[in-house]
Design an enzyme around this catalytic site. Structure first.
Site, PDB file in Angstrom:
ATOM      1  N   HIS A 106       0.793  -1.227   0.000  1.00  0.00           N
ATOM      2  CA  HIS A 106       0.000   0.000   0.000  1.00  0.00           C
ATOM      3  C   HIS A 106       0.822   1.272   0.000  1.00  0.00           C
ATOM      4  O   HIS A 106       0.271   2.370   0.070  1.00  0.00           O
ATOM      5  CB  HIS A 106      -0.901   0.007   1.231  1.00  0.00           C
ATOM      6  CG  HIS A 106      -0.153   0.060   2.539  1.00  0.00           C
ATOM      7  ND1 HIS A 106       0.684  -0.942   2.949  1.00  0.00           N
ATOM      8  CD2 HIS A 106      -0.094   1.012   3.501  1.00  0.00           C
ATOM      9  CE1 HIS A 106       1.223  -0.619   4.115  1.00  0.00           C
ATOM     10  NE2 HIS A 106       0.770   0.553   4.467  1.00  0.00           N
ATOM     11  N   CYS A 107       2.146   1.184  -0.070  1.00  0.00           N
ATOM     12  CA  CYS A 107       2.974   2.391   0.065  1.00  0.00           C
ATOM     13  C   CYS A 107       3.811   2.691  -1.171  1.00  0.00           C
ATOM     14  O   CYS A 107       3.516   3.623  -1.916  1.00  0.00           O
ATOM     15  CB  CYS A 107       3.888   2.267   1.289  1.00  0.00           C
ATOM     16  SG  CYS A 107       3.022   2.391   2.864  1.00  0.00           S
ATOM     17  N   ILE A 108       4.863   1.926  -1.390  1.00  0.00           N
ATOM     18  CA  ILE A 108       5.855   2.290  -2.398  1.00  0.00           C
ATOM     19  C   ILE A 108       5.262   2.364  -3.813  1.00  0.00           C
ATOM     20  O   ILE A 108       5.584   3.292  -4.559  1.00  0.00           O
ATOM     21  CB  ILE A 108       7.048   1.330  -2.348  1.00  0.00           C
ATOM     22  CG1 ILE A 108       7.702   1.395  -0.960  1.00  0.00           C
ATOM     23  CG2 ILE A 108       8.079   1.693  -3.402  1.00  0.00           C
ATOM     24  CD1 ILE A 108       8.795   0.390  -0.748  1.00  0.00           C
TER      25      ILE A 108
END
Length: 430
Positions: free
Chosen positions: A275-277
């Site tokens: 869900h981030c990078i």
């Protein structure tokens, strides 16, 4: 502003934080709710998915072991409540927004869940509440989705309601850096907003780094994950260069990491996920396009990350070509499909792209992952090969190794390609 931080701190000694509502009970919201509850706060967990809440009640969710133990206790206690009723947030002293912020098919921010959550929050907000945005988003999100609507509704932010940004730093499956041990960045609209929000975040972790504004906190989260994206892209590029020179890239990275300053080790792999990078840098790039600004290094890094699954498939194709074989009809087993070890999460996993690319080139694909019973791929779904036999596959492509599981069967495969570059090669020694 009529209040001061000193006045707040005096008042805080007389005013106890008793209840917090958490909007969104996913990979971030649920651990956050459990951390608050363990800190002695009544929790109202809000999620629109009844199926998700049922899974939480039955403890059939993906959590680290310590949070599983917390959940098993919490679901039987009256001060840990789960509901689909967003109006319940009005009962809480503070509300944390923990909904996902992803991308659409065009790599544009998908703000629908966040906008809906904030609209519901504005609808039910009451004087005295502290509202904290923890979802990662573009710079200015707190101002646009919370401060302006609250002001239009007649609130004075910093006096009768308090708004702050404190982006989450939860790393699913990571037992080394738990939520309680990881510092949080926090920026309030006013100093009193910061102090009110810190009272909440301190329940989760004693280490809070306060900054001057919500915008600074929002930019900090974007910088954190953009930093990781750029360095992962660089590590992947060096892995390709090293392979071309018959050099072990991990040996190079380990050697470079012996330097006690000026270097931080990042490792190559089959791609990024979660869900981030894959998502957060695109929020920055999207916002910059609106002002016709450029970030060429970030743009190139995100392009390289998007291309990584194709490079992995090319590696498979090149390996087959050296053996005088082609991809058509070749049986390829992708080993592990979650985006990282130790979690059940396949969001944005590069394994899904790799499976699609292999199939498009004519390979007969399958996957083995003891944590994932099935996955959606182009044209349908695939079921996990529960008990793989190495001899049944021409190529085993290592994508994710799940800790605590047996992979000795890989020694029976004709060709093993390690896209992680770190699998124990002693396994294949005769």
């Amino acid at each position: 502003m009529t209040s001061t931080v000193a006045e707040f701190q005096t008042t805080a000694e007389l005013t106890k934080l008793t209840s917090v509502a958490v909007i969104g009970m996913g990979y971030v919201g649920l651990p956050t709710a459990l951390g608050l509850h363990a800190g002695g706060v009544e929790v109202i967990g809000i999620d629109l998915s009844q199926n998700r809440l049922d899974a939480i009640r039955s403890c059939e969710v993906d959590l680290i072991e310590s949070d599983h133990r917390r959940l098993e206790k919490a679901v039987h206690q009256e001060d840990f409540q789960l509901t689909t009723d967003s109006a319940r947030m009005a009962e809480a002293d503070a509300v944390l927004v923990c909904v996902p912020t992803g991308l659409d098919e065009y790599l544009m921010p998908d703000l629908g869940p966040l906008e809906s959550a904030c609209a519901a929050l504005i609808s039910h907000a009451r004087p005295g509440q502290t509202l904290i945005l923890t979802s990662t988003s573009y710079v200015g999100t707190s101002e646009r989705l919370l401060v302006k609507p609250l002001t239009a509704k007649g609130f004075t932010v910093g006096r009768d309601i308090f708004v702050a940004s404190s982006p989450e730093r939860i790393d699913p499956g990571n037992v080394t850096h738990t939520q309680a041990e990881t510092p949080r960045v926090l920026g309030g609209v006013t100093p009193v907003c910061t102090a009110m929000a810190q009272r909440v975040i301190n329940v989760l972790t004693p280490a809070v780094h306060c900054v001057s504004s919500p915008e600074t906190a929002e930019m900090t989260k974007l910088f954190e994950n953009t930093f990781r994206a750029v360095n992962i892209a660089l590590a992947n590029e060096f892995a390709e260069i090293s392979d071309g020179m018959a050099i072990d890239p991990i040996e190079v990275i380990d050697a470079a990491a012996s330097k006690p300053y000026g270097f931080m080790a990042f490792h190559p792999g089959p791609g990024v996920g979660g869900h981030c990078i894959p998502c957060d840098p695109h929020y920055l790039l999207w916002q910059l396009r609106a002002t016709q600004s450029n970030a060429p290094l970030v743009t190139q890094a995100m392009h390289a990350i998007a291309e990584r699954p194709k490079q992995v498939v090319d590696r498979v194709l090149n390996t087959l070509s050296r053996d005088g074989k082609g991809m058509a009809g070749t049986r390829v087993l992708v080993v592990g499909v979650t985006y990282k070890p130790g979690v059940q999460d396949v969001r944005s996993s590069s394994a899904l792209d790799i499976l699609d690319l292999l199939a498009a080139k004519g390979a007969k694909v399958g996957y083995h992952d003891p944590l994932v019973p099935n996955v959606r791929v182009t044209g349908g779904s695939l079921d996990n090969v529960v008990d793989p036999c190495g001899g049944d596959w021409d190529v085993a492509l290592i994508h994710t190794i799940q800790p605590g599981h047996d992979y000795t069967w890989l020694a029976q495969c004709g060709t093993v390609i390690d896209a992680t570059y770190r699998f124990d090669r002693a396994l294949f020694a005769n």
